[in-house]
Design a protein around this motif. Structure first.
Motif, PDB file in Angstrom:
ATOM      1  N   ASN A 123      47.479  46.980  38.986  1.00 29.50           N
ATOM      2  CA  ASN A 123      46.618  46.646  38.414  1.00 29.50           C
ATOM      3  C   ASN A 123      46.024  45.043  38.188  1.00 29.50           C
ATOM      4  N   LEU A 124      45.881  44.081  37.457  1.00 31.35           N
ATOM      5  CA  LEU A 124      45.418  43.232  37.215  1.00 31.35           C
ATOM      6  C   LEU A 124      46.067  42.054  37.123  1.00 31.35           C
ATOM      7  N   SER A 125      47.230  42.154  36.651  1.00 35.17           N
ATOM      8  CA  SER A 125      48.101  41.347  36.054  1.00 35.17           C
ATOM      9  C   SER A 125      49.246  40.860  37.811  1.00 35.17           C
ATOM     10  N   GLN A 126      49.049  42.538  38.181  1.00 29.56           N
ATOM     11  CA  GLN A 126      49.943  41.945  40.048  1.00 29.56           C
ATOM     12  C   GLN A 126      48.797  40.727  40.185  1.00 29.56           C
ATOM     13  N   GLY A 127      47.726  40.804  40.189  1.00 32.27           N
ATOM     14  CA  GLY A 127      46.862  39.544  41.254  1.00 32.27           C
ATOM     15  C   GLY A 127      46.153  38.189  40.302  1.00 32.27           C
ATOM     16  N   LEU A 128      46.366  37.856  38.989  1.00 31.96           N
ATOM     17  CA  LEU A 128      45.681  36.856  38.271  1.00 31.96           C
ATOM     18  C   LEU A 128      46.533  35.774  38.632  1.00 31.96           C
ATOM     19  N   ARG A 129      45.676  34.731  38.694  1.00 31.70           N
ATOM     20  CA  ARG A 129      46.450  32.837  38.925  1.00 31.70           C
ATOM     21  C   ARG A 129      46.767  32.370  37.426  1.00 31.70           C
ATOM     22  N   SER A 130      47.875  31.938  37.098  1.00 32.01           N
ATOM     23  CA  SER A 130      47.756  31.264  36.326  1.00 32.01           C
ATOM     24  C   SER A 130      46.779  29.973  36.012  1.00 32.01           C
ATOM     25  N   GLY A 131      46.556  30.217  35.112  1.00 32.25           N
ATOM     26  CA  GLY A 131      45.251  29.206  34.820  1.00 32.25           C
ATOM     27  C   GLY A 131      44.279  29.796  35.272  1.00 32.25           C
ATOM     28  N   SER A 132      43.830  31.052  34.801  1.00 34.04           N
ATOM     29  CA  SER A 132      42.951  31.768  34.660  1.00 34.04           C
ATOM     30  C   SER A 132      42.242  32.351  33.542  1.00 34.04           C
ATOM     31  N   ILE A 133      41.167  33.141  32.720  1.00 35.57           N
ATOM     32  CA  ILE A 133      40.660  33.527  31.753  1.00 35.57           C
ATOM     33  C   ILE A 133      40.414  34.744  31.576  1.00 35.57           C
ATOM     34  N   TYR A 134      41.422  35.611  31.093  1.00 41.03           N
ATOM     35  CA  TYR A 134      41.292  36.723  30.634  1.00 41.03           C
ATOM     36  C   TYR A 134      40.712  37.285  29.373  1.00 41.03           C
ATOM     37  N   ALA A 171      51.468  39.574  27.539  1.00 40.55           N
ATOM     38  CA  ALA A 171      51.747  40.017  28.916  1.00 40.55           C
ATOM     39  C   ALA A 171      50.540  37.910  29.488  1.00 40.55           C
ATOM     40  N   MET A 172      50.024  38.781  28.614  1.00 39.08           N
ATOM     41  CA  MET A 172      48.389  36.347  29.523  1.00 39.08           C
ATOM     42  C   MET A 172      49.688  35.399  29.365  1.00 39.08           C
ATOM     43  N   GLU A 173      50.336  35.462  27.717  1.00 40.62           N
ATOM     44  CA  GLU A 173      50.523  34.204  28.106  1.00 40.62           C
ATOM     45  C   GLU A 173      52.520  34.132  28.736  1.00 40.62           C
TER      46      GLU A 173
END
Length: 327
Positions: A96-107, A124-126
């Motif tokens: 899923n997306l949360s496994q690949g997101l980089r800190s500082g990106s915008i969802y 979850a994003m926080e």
């Protein structure tokens, strides 16, 4: 499919943020093409491989999973049918997306979602150090006109600072970009909009079928509605000849963009908000019952206009254009 080396090489030559889109259906697919046309590098993921191949031919970068897409993208959009689909793609599904997101990106979620899901996603994003906006999209159906040819409005909410960072991108998506305040407000605005529109649609349907039952010509009823104050803006009036009078709504082969089951979902979400606040919404409640009946009758995959057939049955009439009508 691109290798990681090819993607890195492509990205290194770009100054603009790299965009990711999960869900390449009617809205996600068109926005992918739109962003590419404006010079953005766009990474896509969809369970429909044929759809991804079509967009790849326009210049989109195909990825193998939501997680992979997250590793390449600075700003990620989800455009999916239901809250459950979003939760699976972003938080719970395999890769899923949360496994690949980089800190500082915008969802940014442009799905018409539930408030509960939006708050869950935001929390979850926080924790991941990712900024989030909910920004549901108002499409441009038959009968409505978009100045830019893409959509009518984006209703965004979340951090004002985050909104301002991506506002230039959002402005490419629709004629109007509305900042609605704190996270969840955009979703509430979209649900309210859809609820009001659905109730207005039912009112228009009642009026037309009442006139037909009294023997008034369909052309006369149409003219009376469209030339009045109501007909200038409200109630989906300008789309009636295309979707209803033509009986297009009876044909599943037309591949409707917005189906009975999807609007039924939106109406139930809006009703949930009213119930949580103990607010009486009798017209919305009655309209939800109509959509529930439509689902029971097997109308789920038809265009939302199909729900009008319930009122036709009650009035024992059919609103069908005849030769010589000038809609």
């Amino acid at each position: 499919m691109l290798s990681r080396n090819n993607i890195s090489k492509t990205n290194s030559s770009l100054n603009s943020p790299k965009l990711g889109i999960i869900g390449c259906g009617n809205i996600g697919g068109r926005q992918t093409a739109n962003f590419i046309a404006h010079g953005y590098s766009v990474y896509i993921y969809d369970i429909n491989l044929d759809r991804m191949a079509e967009l790849e031919s326009l210049g989109a970068h195909v990825t193998h999973s939501c997680a992979e897409l997250g590793t390449y993208s600075d700003v990620i959009f989800t455009s999916l049918p239901t809250p459950g689909d979003v939760v699976s793609a972003v938080l719970e599904g395999e890769n899923n997306l949360s496994q690949g997101l980089r800190s500082g990106s915008i969802y940014i979620d442009i799905t018409t979602n539930s408030l509960e899901t939006i708050f869950r996603l935001h929390n979850a994003m926080e924790k991941l150090g990712v900024e989030m906006l909910d920004a549901p999209f108002n499409d441009c159906p038959e009968g409505a006109k978009s100045e830019g040819g893409m959509g009518l409005a984006v209703m965004a909410s979340g951090s004002r600072k985050t909104f301002e960072r991506v506002e230039p991108i959002l402005k490419l998506m629709a004629d109007h970009v509305l900042y609605c305040g704190e996270v969840g407000n955009g979703t509430q605005c979209k649900l309210i909009h859809n609820a009001v529109n659905a109730v207005a649609v039912q009112a228009v349907t009642e009026g037309i079928t009442l006139g037909l039952a009294q023997g008034l010509p369909l052309q006369t009823i149409w003219d009376a509605l469209r030339f009045g104050a109501f007909g200038q803006n409200a109630g989906d009036i300008h789309g009636l000849p295309h979707y209803w009078f033509s009986r297009r709504c009876d044909d599943l082969s037309e591949h409707p963009d917005f189906t009975v089951k999807l609007l039924h979902k939106d109406l139930r979400l809006a009703l949930d908000i009213a119930s949580q606040q103990n607010i009486s919404v009798p017209q919305l409640s009655l309209t939800v019952k109509d959509y529930e009946e439509a689902v029971r009758k097997g109308f789920s995959d038809y265009a939302t206009t199909k729900v009008r057939c319930l009122q036709e049955e009650r009035a024992r009439v059919v609103a069908k254009a005849t030769e010589g009508d000038r809609f």
